[in-house]
Scaffold this motif. Structure first.
Motif, mmCIF file in Angstrom:
data_model
loop_
_atom_site.group_PDB
_atom_site.id
_atom_site.type_symbol
_atom_site.label_atom_id
_atom_site.label_comp_id
_atom_site.label_asym_id
_atom_site.label_seq_id
_atom_site.Cartn_x
_atom_site.Cartn_y
_atom_site.Cartn_z
ATOM 1 N N LEU A 123 12.653 -9.330 55.010
ATOM 2 C CA LEU A 123 13.092 -8.109 54.331
ATOM 3 C C LEU A 123 14.185 -8.433 53.306
ATOM 4 C CD1 LEU A 123 12.844 -5.085 53.981
ATOM 5 C CD2 LEU A 123 14.442 -4.797 55.880
ATOM 6 N N LYS A 124 15.085 -9.332 53.659
ATOM 7 C CA LYS A 124 16.146 -9.743 52.734
ATOM 8 C C LYS A 124 15.550 -10.375 51.472
ATOM 9 C CE LYS A 124 19.495 -10.684 56.400
ATOM 10 N NZ LYS A 124 20.241 -11.743 57.097
ATOM 11 N N VAL A 125 14.542 -11.214 51.644
ATOM 12 C CA VAL A 125 13.889 -11.860 50.504
ATOM 13 C C VAL A 125 13.131 -10.835 49.668
ATOM 14 C CG1 VAL A 125 12.107 -13.540 49.857
ATOM 15 C CG2 VAL A 125 13.791 -14.136 51.601
ATOM 16 N N ILE A 126 12.488 -9.884 50.317
ATOM 17 C CA ILE A 126 11.775 -8.823 49.593
ATOM 18 C C ILE A 126 12.756 -8.042 48.722
ATOM 19 C CG2 ILE A 126 10.563 -6.623 49.887
ATOM 20 C CD1 ILE A 126 9.152 -7.950 52.331
ATOM 21 N N ILE A 127 13.939 -7.769 49.239
ATOM 22 C CA ILE A 127 14.967 -7.074 48.449
ATOM 23 C C ILE A 127 15.302 -7.886 47.203
ATOM 24 C CG2 ILE A 127 17.403 -6.375 48.438
ATOM 25 C CD1 ILE A 127 16.979 -5.578 51.421
ATOM 26 N N ASP A 128 15.443 -9.205 47.347
ATOM 27 C CA ASP A 128 15.722 -10.064 46.185
ATOM 28 C C ASP A 128 14.604 -9.977 45.150
ATOM 29 O OD1 ASP A 128 18.125 -10.874 47.204
ATOM 30 O OD2 ASP A 128 17.498 -12.925 47.667
ATOM 31 N N PHE A 129 13.360 -10.019 45.605
ATOM 32 C CA PHE A 129 12.247 -9.945 44.660
ATOM 33 C C PHE A 129 12.169 -8.576 43.987
ATOM 34 C CE2 PHE A 129 10.351 -13.797 46.685
ATOM 35 C CZ PHE A 129 10.202 -14.532 45.526
ATOM 36 N N ILE A 130 12.512 -7.519 44.691
ATOM 37 C CA ILE A 130 12.552 -6.185 44.082
ATOM 38 C C ILE A 130 13.619 -6.150 42.989
ATOM 39 C CG2 ILE A 130 13.167 -3.763 44.503
ATOM 40 C CD1 ILE A 130 11.753 -4.088 47.268
ATOM 41 N N VAL A 131 14.793 -6.722 43.280
ATOM 42 C CA VAL A 131 15.859 -6.775 42.269
ATOM 43 C C VAL A 131 15.395 -7.582 41.063
ATOM 44 C CG1 VAL A 131 18.175 -7.697 41.789
ATOM 45 C CG2 VAL A 131 17.748 -6.406 43.895
ATOM 46 N N LEU A 132 14.737 -8.717 41.288
ATOM 47 C CA LEU A 132 14.234 -9.534 40.172
ATOM 48 C C LEU A 132 13.170 -8.785 39.361
ATOM 49 C CD1 LEU A 132 14.023 -13.026 41.906
ATOM 50 C CD2 LEU A 132 15.499 -12.415 39.972
ATOM 51 N N VAL A 191 20.925 -11.329 47.396
ATOM 52 C CA VAL A 191 21.559 -10.018 47.238
ATOM 53 C C VAL A 191 22.285 -9.576 48.507
ATOM 54 C CG1 VAL A 191 21.150 -7.575 46.758
ATOM 55 C CG2 VAL A 191 19.972 -9.311 45.418
ATOM 56 N N VAL A 192 21.592 -9.604 49.644
ATOM 57 C CA VAL A 192 22.233 -9.149 50.878
ATOM 58 C C VAL A 192 23.229 -10.168 51.418
ATOM 59 C CG1 VAL A 192 20.369 -7.587 51.518
ATOM 60 C CG2 VAL A 192 20.319 -9.948 52.318
ATOM 61 N N SER A 193 23.204 -11.392 50.889
ATOM 62 C CA SER A 193 24.145 -12.430 51.321
ATOM 63 C C SER A 193 25.468 -12.363 50.560
ATOM 64 C CB SER A 193 23.531 -13.815 51.120
ATOM 65 O OG SER A 193 22.358 -13.964 51.866
ATOM 66 N N LEU A 194 25.484 -11.730 49.405
ATOM 67 C CA LEU A 194 26.681 -11.721 48.569
ATOM 68 C C LEU A 194 27.944 -11.228 49.279
ATOM 69 C CD1 LEU A 194 25.275 -10.681 45.076
ATOM 70 C CD2 LEU A 194 26.050 -12.943 45.830
ATOM 71 N N ILE A 212 29.511 -14.266 51.404
ATOM 72 C CA ILE A 212 29.545 -15.646 50.909
ATOM 73 C C ILE A 212 30.790 -16.412 51.336
ATOM 74 C CG2 ILE A 212 28.000 -15.239 48.965
ATOM 75 C CD1 ILE A 212 30.451 -15.191 47.140
ATOM 76 N N PHE A 213 31.856 -15.712 51.684
ATOM 77 C CA PHE A 213 33.071 -16.413 52.090
ATOM 78 C C PHE A 213 33.287 -16.356 53.604
ATOM 79 C CE2 PHE A 213 33.950 -15.122 47.637
ATOM 80 C CZ PHE A 213 33.953 -16.400 47.098
ATOM 81 N N ASN A 214 32.240 -15.976 54.350
ATOM 82 C CA ASN A 214 32.355 -15.869 55.808
ATOM 83 C C ASN A 214 32.040 -17.174 56.533
ATOM 84 O OD1 ASN A 214 32.949 -13.233 55.346
ATOM 85 N ND2 ASN A 214 31.253 -12.388 56.512
ATOM 86 N N VAL A 218 25.818 -19.138 49.481
ATOM 87 C CA VAL A 218 24.867 -18.107 49.878
ATOM 88 C C VAL A 218 24.382 -18.330 51.299
ATOM 89 C CG1 VAL A 218 22.589 -17.120 49.366
ATOM 90 C CG2 VAL A 218 24.148 -17.670 47.512
ATOM 91 N N ASN A 219 24.214 -19.581 51.656
ATOM 92 C CA ASN A 219 23.660 -19.903 52.960
ATOM 93 C C ASN A 219 24.502 -21.009 53.572
ATOM 94 O OD1 ASN A 219 22.144 -21.002 55.060
ATOM 95 N ND2 ASN A 219 20.205 -20.565 54.054
ATOM 96 N N GLY A 220 25.222 -20.708 54.616
ATOM 97 C CA GLY A 220 26.094 -21.685 55.243
ATOM 98 C C GLY A 220 25.372 -22.870 55.843
#
Length: 172
Positions: free
Chosen positions: A5-14, A56-59, A62-64, A132-134
């Motif tokens: 779902l997170k990746v789908i959100i990115d593709f929708i934004v793109l 997008v949902v990771s932004l 990013i500092f966590n 973006v990805n720890g």
């Protein structure tokens, strides 16, 4: 929220970004420019999928997690015999070949300019991955092999330039 779902959100934004910002701008420049720029956009979107998504949902997070500095020893994994490094090297080269092939079609490039932009694109990915990805790490080997892939793509562009020009002229 599932990773899919997170990746789908990115593709929708793109997709929204493509429609709202780029499509009409490229369409007014002619069919050939629209096709080439759209191919580059799709290619970059797929590279983002492989290297960075979900973004997008990771932004907000990013500092966590701690930022792991780039591994600056070239081909360290290969010489140490860790993991599937030969496969990773080959995949990194192949991944960036389309960039080197498409970039001079988007905007005329010399080989040095293409190498520079390939290097910057790869550097941006490598430096962003740990944010973006720890679980992802930046690696100088990836930067080197990606840049080599861009060079090979540019060489393919030179080899196929007459055919590419013929195809482009049919689109106009």
């Amino acid at each position: 929220m599932s990773n899919s779902l997170k990746v789908i959100i990115d593709f929708i934004v793109l997709a929204i970004l493509y429609v709202v910002v780029f499509f009409n701008k490229w369409r007014t420049r002619g069919k050939a420019k629209l096709v080439v720029n759209t191919l580059m956009y799709i290619y970059i979107s797929l590279v983002l999928y492989v290297t960075l998504m979900p973004i997008v949902v990771s932004l907000p997070f990013i500092f966590n997690h701690p930022y792991i500095p780039m591994n600056m020893i070239p081909f360290d994994d290969y010489f140490s015999g860790r993991g599937d490094t030969v496969r990773q090297i080959i995949l990194n080269v192949i991944m960036m070949m389309p960039f080197g092939l498409l970039l001079p079609l988007v905007k005329k490039q010399s080989v040095l300019s293409c190498l520079f932009w390939t290097f910057l694109f790869s550097l941006g990915i490598e430096l962003t991955q740990p944010l973006v990805n720890g679980f992802r790490a930046a690696d100088i080997t990836d930067l080197i092999t990606n840049t080599i892939g861009g060079l090979l793509g540019y060489l393919l562009y030179l080899v196929f330039k007459p055919l590419i020009n013929k195809i482009m002229s049919h689109l106009e």
